[in-house]
Write a protein that holds these residues in place. Structure first.
Motif, PDB file in Angstrom:
ATOM      1  N   ARG A  58      26.393-105.900 -77.747  1.00 42.70           N
ATOM      2  CA  ARG A  58      25.181-106.000 -78.565  1.00 42.70           C
ATOM      3  C   ARG A  58      25.317-107.021 -79.691  1.00 42.70           C
ATOM      4  N   THR A  59      26.568-107.319 -80.080  1.00 42.36           N
ATOM      5  CA  THR A  59      26.793-108.114 -81.286  1.00 42.36           C
ATOM      6  C   THR A  59      27.109-109.571 -80.991  1.00 42.36           C
ATOM      7  N   PHE A  60      27.821-109.835 -79.881  1.00 42.45           N
ATOM      8  CA  PHE A  60      28.309-111.182 -79.609  1.00 42.45           C
ATOM      9  C   PHE A  60      27.768-111.695 -78.278  1.00 42.45           C
ATOM     10  N   ASP A  61      27.589-112.990 -78.196  1.00 42.09           N
ATOM     11  CA  ASP A  61      27.122-113.593 -76.948  1.00 42.09           C
ATOM     12  C   ASP A  61      28.176-113.502 -75.858  1.00 42.09           C
ATOM     13  N   ARG A  62      29.444-113.574 -76.252  1.00 39.35           N
ATOM     14  CA  ARG A  62      30.527-113.567 -75.267  1.00 39.35           C
ATOM     15  C   ARG A  62      31.571-112.542 -75.691  1.00 39.35           C
ATOM     16  N   PHE A  63      32.080-111.796 -74.713  1.00 41.78           N
ATOM     17  CA  PHE A  63      33.156-110.849 -74.998  1.00 41.78           C
ATOM     18  C   PHE A  63      33.973-110.639 -73.736  1.00 41.78           C
ATOM     19  N   SER A  64      35.190-110.154 -73.948  1.00 46.02           N
ATOM     20  CA  SER A  64      36.083-109.823 -72.852  1.00 46.02           C
ATOM     21  C   SER A  64      36.834-108.567 -73.234  1.00 46.02           C
ATOM     22  N   PHE A  65      37.483-107.933 -72.267  1.00 45.30           N
ATOM     23  CA  PHE A  65      38.413-106.862 -72.613  1.00 45.30           C
ATOM     24  C   PHE A  65      39.575-106.858 -71.635  1.00 45.30           C
ATOM     25  N   GLY A  70      31.161-111.265 -68.401  1.00 42.69           N
ATOM     26  CA  GLY A  70      31.583-112.605 -68.029  1.00 42.69           C
ATOM     27  C   GLY A  70      33.064-112.787 -67.846  1.00 42.69           C
ATOM     28  N   HIS A  71      33.888-111.901 -68.444  1.00 45.34           N
ATOM     29  CA  HIS A  71      35.330-112.142 -68.468  1.00 45.34           C
ATOM     30  C   HIS A  71      36.067-110.816 -68.511  1.00 45.34           C
ATOM     31  N   LEU A  72      37.175-110.728 -67.768  1.00 46.66           N
ATOM     32  CA  LEU A  72      38.015-109.540 -67.761  1.00 46.66           C
ATOM     33  C   LEU A  72      39.469-109.979 -67.574  1.00 46.66           C
ATOM     34  N   SER A  73      40.369-109.443 -68.401  1.00 48.60           N
ATOM     35  CA  SER A  73      41.795-109.733 -68.274  1.00 48.60           C
ATOM     36  C   SER A  73      42.508-108.497 -67.764  1.00 48.60           C
ATOM     37  N   VAL A  74      43.342-108.656 -66.748  1.00 46.26           N
ATOM     38  CA  VAL A  74      44.062-107.526 -66.154  1.00 46.26           C
ATOM     39  C   VAL A  74      45.532-107.901 -66.024  1.00 46.26           C
ATOM     40  N   TYR A  75      46.394-107.114 -66.637  1.00 45.31           N
ATOM     41  CA  TYR A  75      47.824-107.423 -66.706  1.00 45.31           C
ATOM     42  C   TYR A  75      48.640-106.311 -66.067  1.00 45.31           C
ATOM     43  N   GLN A  76      49.606-106.699 -65.245  1.00 41.30           N
ATOM     44  CA  GLN A  76      50.543-105.717 -64.726  1.00 41.30           C
ATOM     45  C   GLN A  76      51.486-105.288 -65.846  1.00 41.30           C
ATOM     46  N   LEU A  77      51.739-103.997 -65.935  1.00 44.25           N
ATOM     47  CA  LEU A  77      52.660-103.476 -66.936  1.00 44.25           C
ATOM     48  C   LEU A  77      54.063-104.005 -66.663  1.00 44.25           C
ATOM     49  N   GLU A 116      32.506-118.958 -67.917  1.00 35.57           N
ATOM     50  CA  GLU A 116      32.869-117.947 -68.920  1.00 35.57           C
ATOM     51  C   GLU A 116      34.374-117.875 -69.162  1.00 35.57           C
ATOM     52  N   GLU A 117      35.131-118.805 -68.633  1.00 32.58           N
ATOM     53  CA  GLU A 117      36.564-118.826 -68.870  1.00 32.58           C
ATOM     54  C   GLU A 117      36.853-118.974 -70.376  1.00 32.58           C
TER      55      GLU A 117
END
Length: 389
Positions: free
Chosen positions: A157-164, A191-198, A252-253
Motif C-alpha cells: 500500500r505504501t511503496f510502488d515496488r517491494f520484495s520479500f 514483482g520480486h521474490l528472493s528465495v535462499y537455501q538455508l 522488476e529486477e
C-alpha cells in the motif's frame, strides 16, 4: 554488441546499518544488538564517510542506493532522508534512481513506512523468511506469520515496488510443504521474490548445533528437488530467476543488486561495508572496520572507517566478474570481460573443463557470452571450481 545495461552496470551506494533487535541463529552478517543508539552521532558519521567517497568519485552518476544491515528500518527516517539528500548533493543521480530499504516486520508500522517514503525510499525488501509460526520460531525471528503478511500488505500500500525474502531447505521440509508455502507467497509477491537455501555459516548459533548433529539439513538430493521445484513454480507464476536466488517479473529486477552481479562499481558506507571502485583506470576493493564503535571513532577522527584500499589486478578483476556474472541467468557478456580485465575468456578458464561442462549441459557459450544452464546454476560452486584456471 552487448546490451547497454550489461556494459554500463551502474554506480551504486550501499549504506550499512549494523544494529538489530536480536541476532538470528543463521545470520553471519555484520549485525549487533545494542540497548541504545545515538542516532544523531550515527547520522553525522554516515554522512561524513559518504562525503569521503564522494570526493574520490566526483562526477559518477548514482543509479541506486541500498540501505542494508542489520535492520535499517530501525534507523530514524530523518537519517535516511539526510543520506539520500546528501547523495543527490554530491553526485549526479539517475532519473529513475532506485532507493531500497531492508525492513523486518517487527520494526514496521504505517507511520514509519510513510515517513521512509517521504524521505525518498521507493522500494522495500522485507525479511519475512517463512510463512508459518513454527518455522519462524526455529529461524529465531521475532515476528509471526500474521505479522509477516501484514507487513507485506502495508508495503504494497505504501511503496510502488517491494520484495520479500524466504528461506527454504529447512530441517524436515518436504517438497510438497515448500510448494504450498510458495503458493501462499505468490498471493502476495507482485514483482520480486528472493528465495535462499538455508546454509550453515561458521560463527552463527546454528553452526555448533549442526556440528553436533542436533540440526540436520535436507540431503543433497532433497535440496536439489527443492531448488528445482522453486524454479518451476516461480517461473510458471511469471517470476523467473534472473539470479540464482532472485526472481522477478521482467523489469522488476533489483537494479542495485544487478550492479553487484554485473561487476559494477559501488561505494560501501558504514561498519563492515565493502566497496569496489575504479579510480584512474585501476580497480580497488574497500572495506570498513566491522565493529560499530571503532568504525564510528575512526570516521570522526579520519573522515572514514576503512582500511587502505586494496588494488585488484586485471586477472582478479576477470575472475571476480566471472564468479559474479555466472550467477545471473543472462551470464557474462564476453566483451564486458575484455573491457574489465583486458583479457579474453580463454585466459581465465581451463579449456578441457569448459568443453566438458558445455557438453554436459551445465554451461552455454556462444559468440557473445557465457552463461550457466539451470543445471549449472544449481551446481555453480562446482562449475566455477572446474573452469577457473
Amino acid at each position: 554488441m552487448f546490451p547497454v545495461s550489461a556494459s554500463d552496470p551502474g554506480f551504486a551506494v550501499y549504506v550499512h546499518w549494523p544494529f538489530c533487535k536480536s541476532k538470528c541463529p543463521y545470520c553471519d552478517f555484520n549485525s549487533h544488538v545494542r540497548e541504545r543508539v545515538d542516532h544523531d552521532r550515527w547520522r553525522a558519521g554516515l554522512l561524513r564517510e559518504l562525503d569521503h567517497y564522494a570526493d574520490l568519485t566526483a562526477g559518477r552518476t548514482v543509479t541506486s542506493i541500498f540501505f542494508g544491515g542489520g535492520t535499517p528500518s530501525l534507523m530514524e527516517p530523518a537519517t535516511v532522508g539526510a543520506i539520500i539528500d546528501r547523495v543527490a548533493q554530491r553526485w549526479p543521480v539517475a532519473e529513475r534512481l532506485e532507493v531500497t530499504l531492508e525492513a523486518n516486520p517487527t520494526s514496521v508500522e504505517a507511520d514509519k513506512f510513510r515517513a521512509f517514503r517521504t524521505a525518498g525510499i521507493n522500494r522495500v525488501s522485507l525479511g519475512i523468511q517463512a510463512l508459518d509460526d513454527a518455522s519462524l520460531k526455529f529461524l529465531g525471528r521475532q515476528h509471526n506469520a500474521a505479522e509477516a503478511t501484514g507487513a507485506i500488505e502495508l508495503a504494497a500500500r505504501t511503496f510502488d515496488r517491494f520484495s520479500f525474502d524466504l528461506i527454504y531447505a529447512r530441517p524436515g521440509q518436504t517438497v510438497a510443504a515448500w510448494q504450498a508455502e510458495l503458493a501462499r507467497a505468490l498471493d502476495y509477491a507482485v514483482g520480486h521474490l528472493s528465495v535462499y537455501q538455508l546454509t550453515i555459516e561458521e560463527g552463527t548459533a546454528f553452526y555448533p548445533m549442526h556440528a553436533r548433529g542436533d540440526l540436520v539439513l535436507p540431503d543433497e538430493d532433497l535440496a536439489g528437488d527443492l531448488y528445482e521445484a522453486t524454479q518451476s513454480q516461480l517461473t510458471a507464476a511469471g517470476l523467473p530467476a534472473y539470479e540464482i536466488s532472485n526472481h522477478a517479473r521482467p523489469g522488476e529486477e533489483s537494479r542495485h543488486n544487478l550492479t553487484y552481479w554485473r561487476y559494477g562499481d559501488y561505494v560501501g558506507i558504514g561498519p563492515g561495508a565493502h566497496g569496489r571502485l575504479t579510480l584512474d583506470g585501476e580497480k580497488f576493493a574497500t572495506r570498513a572496520h566491522r565493529a560499530p564503535e571503532i568504525w564510528l571513532e575512526r570516521v570522526e577522527r579520519d573522515g572514514h572507517g576503512a582500511s587502505a584500499p586494496d588494488p585488484i589486478d586485471h586477472d582478479a578483476r576477470g575472475t571476480e566478474l566471472l564468479m559474479m556474472g555466472l550467477r545471473l541467468s543472462e551470464g557474462v557478456w564476453l566483451a564486458r570481460l575484455v573491457e574489465e580485465s583486458g583479457r579474453t575468456l580463454d585466459d581465465f578458464v581451463e579449456p578441457a573443463a569448459l568443453s566438458r561442462l558445455i557438453e554436459g549441459g551445465f554451461l552455454i557459450r556462444d559468440r557473445d557470452r557465457l552463461s550457466a544452464t539451470s543445471e549449472g546454476l544449481q551446481r555453480l560452486n562446482a562449475v566455477l571450481s572446474a573452469i577457473l584456471a
